[in-house]
Design an enzyme around this catalytic site. Structure first.
Site, PDB file in Angstrom:
ATOM      1  N   GLU A   1      10.477  80.187  50.039  1.00  0.00           N
ATOM      2  CA  GLU A   1       9.313  81.015  50.357  1.00  0.00           C
ATOM      3  C   GLU A   1       8.487  80.372  51.459  1.00  0.00           C
ATOM      4  OE1 GLU A   1       5.210  81.246  48.056  1.00  0.00           O
ATOM      5  OE2 GLU A   1       6.751  82.398  46.997  1.00  0.00           O
TER       6      GLU A   1
ATOM      7  N   LYS B   1       9.003  89.016  36.757  1.00  0.00           N
ATOM      8  CA  LYS B   1       7.816  89.483  36.036  1.00  0.00           C
ATOM      9  C   LYS B   1       8.215  90.681  35.183  1.00  0.00           C
ATOM     10  CE  LYS B   1       4.562  87.737  39.472  1.00  0.00           C
ATOM     11  NZ  LYS B   1       3.508  88.084  40.467  1.00  0.00           N
TER      12      LYS B   1
ATOM     13  N   LYS C   1       9.639  77.755  45.805  1.00  0.00           N
ATOM     14  CA  LYS C   1       8.344  78.356  46.082  1.00  0.00           C
ATOM     15  C   LYS C   1       7.369  77.311  46.602  1.00  0.00           C
ATOM     16  CE  LYS C   1       7.055  81.704  43.331  1.00  0.00           C
ATOM     17  NZ  LYS C   1       7.384  82.883  44.165  1.00  0.00           N
TER      18      LYS C   1
ATOM     19  N   ARG D   1      10.926 106.976  16.608  1.00  0.00           N
ATOM     20  CA  ARG D   1       9.916 106.310  17.449  1.00  0.00           C
ATOM     21  C   ARG D   1      10.502 105.145  18.233  1.00  0.00           C
ATOM     22  NH1 ARG D   1       7.308 107.440  20.840  1.00  0.00           N
ATOM     23  NH2 ARG D   1       6.678 109.181  19.520  1.00  0.00           N
TER      24      ARG D   1
ATOM     25  N   ASP E   1       6.253  85.675  52.538  1.00  0.00           N
ATOM     26  CA  ASP E   1       5.232  86.020  51.555  1.00  0.00           C
ATOM     27  C   ASP E   1       3.928  86.444  52.212  1.00  0.00           C
ATOM     28  OD1 ASP E   1       4.298  86.276  48.887  1.00  0.00           O
ATOM     29  OD2 ASP E   1       3.241  84.376  49.085  1.00  0.00           O
TER      30      ASP E   1
END
Length: 288
Positions: free
Chosen positions: A204, A142, A174, A107, A225
């Protein structure tokens, strides 16, 4: 079309702690009591891992490590390599040796392989959608805590590229940094004074006016962005090849082609790591 880079190695030392922790979690306080109860200690077995759907394989080193850590006598033969594209029914690996260890590690080995192959497969869908352009899809920070290195490896297996690995390998300014620093100019000049000569600086922006300031201050990379294709094309024209451009925000399989066709260099999205479904892979015993 960009030159395809070689896949990075995943040395055993780099992944062993993650795999060991997963095995310890699964074995709990008493070990695999089902296998201990039903399988004799001298029993040998052979099994095959097979893909049950179309996909891209990633994570074979972790699957192999799971069996090796449970029982070094288990043999793990790779029938494909990470990065391989497979069809339903394709044999991925053949495992043979002491049956108890094979069953106990199954597993954990599959969990790593299915999760990372899912990321590689999802990344490949994005990469394929922009293969006719010079843009590359790249992942972000992320990622599932503790799995960043292997998830970014899976992105590479799927034909994507890796953004920075953490907070320490590039300067990424940012909107909140800009707000606290007092503006784009202030943030960029402070970053340049701080950075070593090998550290790149990215900033950004979300308007063309901000982008013009960045061009005048000469960051290494500018992240555009949440700009639509029209604004991105204008930014590419303003840039005229001076700095690297990265687009981000609202990147999906439906939008990435139009974004790439604007002429940006990179397109970053968390979806290739955070929204990737697992690839269905099974382990079946070979009964002679």
């Amino acid at each position: 079309m960009p030159l395809k880079a070689h896949l990075p190695d995943l040395p055993g030392l780099m992944i062993e702690d993650q795999v060991r922790a997963a095995l310890i979690e699964d074995l709990g306080r008493a070990g695999d009591i089902t296998t201990s109860a039903t399988i004799g200690p001298d029993k040998q077995a052979t099994a095959e891992m097979n893909s049950r759907e179309i996909g891209v394989i990633a994570g074979l080193p972790l699957a192999e490590a799971a069996f090796r850590l449970i029982d070094p006598a288990i043999r793990f033969d790779r029938l494909v390599q990470d990065g391989a594209r497979v069809e339903p029914g394709a044999a991925i690996a053949r495992i043979s040796g002491p049956a108890r260890g094979l069953l106990s590690a199954e597993r954990v080995a599959l969990n790593f392989l299915m999760h990372l192959s899912g990321i590689a497969t999802h990344t490949a869908r994005f990469a394929d959608a922009i293969a006719h352009t010079s843009a590359r899809v790249t992942c972000t920070r992320k990622t599932i805590p503790g799995l960043r290195a292997v998830e970014k490896y899976a992105v590479r297996c799927g034909g994507g590229s890796s953004h920075r690995y953490g907070l320490d390998d590039a300067i990424m300014i940012k909107d909140n940094h800009i707000a606290v620093a007092g503006g784009i100019v202030e943030a960029l000049r402070a970053a340049k004074a701080f950075a070593g000569h090998l550290v790149k600086i990215e900033i950004e922006v979300d308007t063309l006016e901000q982008f013009e300031v960045v061009l005048n201050e000469r960051a290494d990379v500018c992240l555009l962005d949440n700009m639509g294709p029209d604004l991105l094309r204008q930014a590419v024209k303003m840039n005229a090849g001076r700095i690297t451009l990265e687009a981000s925000g609202n990147v999906t399989l439906d939008t990435i082609t139009a974004i790439a066709e604007t002429g940006v260099d990179y397109i970053s999205t968390s979806k290739i790591t955070m929204a990737a479904p697992t690839l269905d892979i099974g382990l079946d015993m070979v009964i002679s």
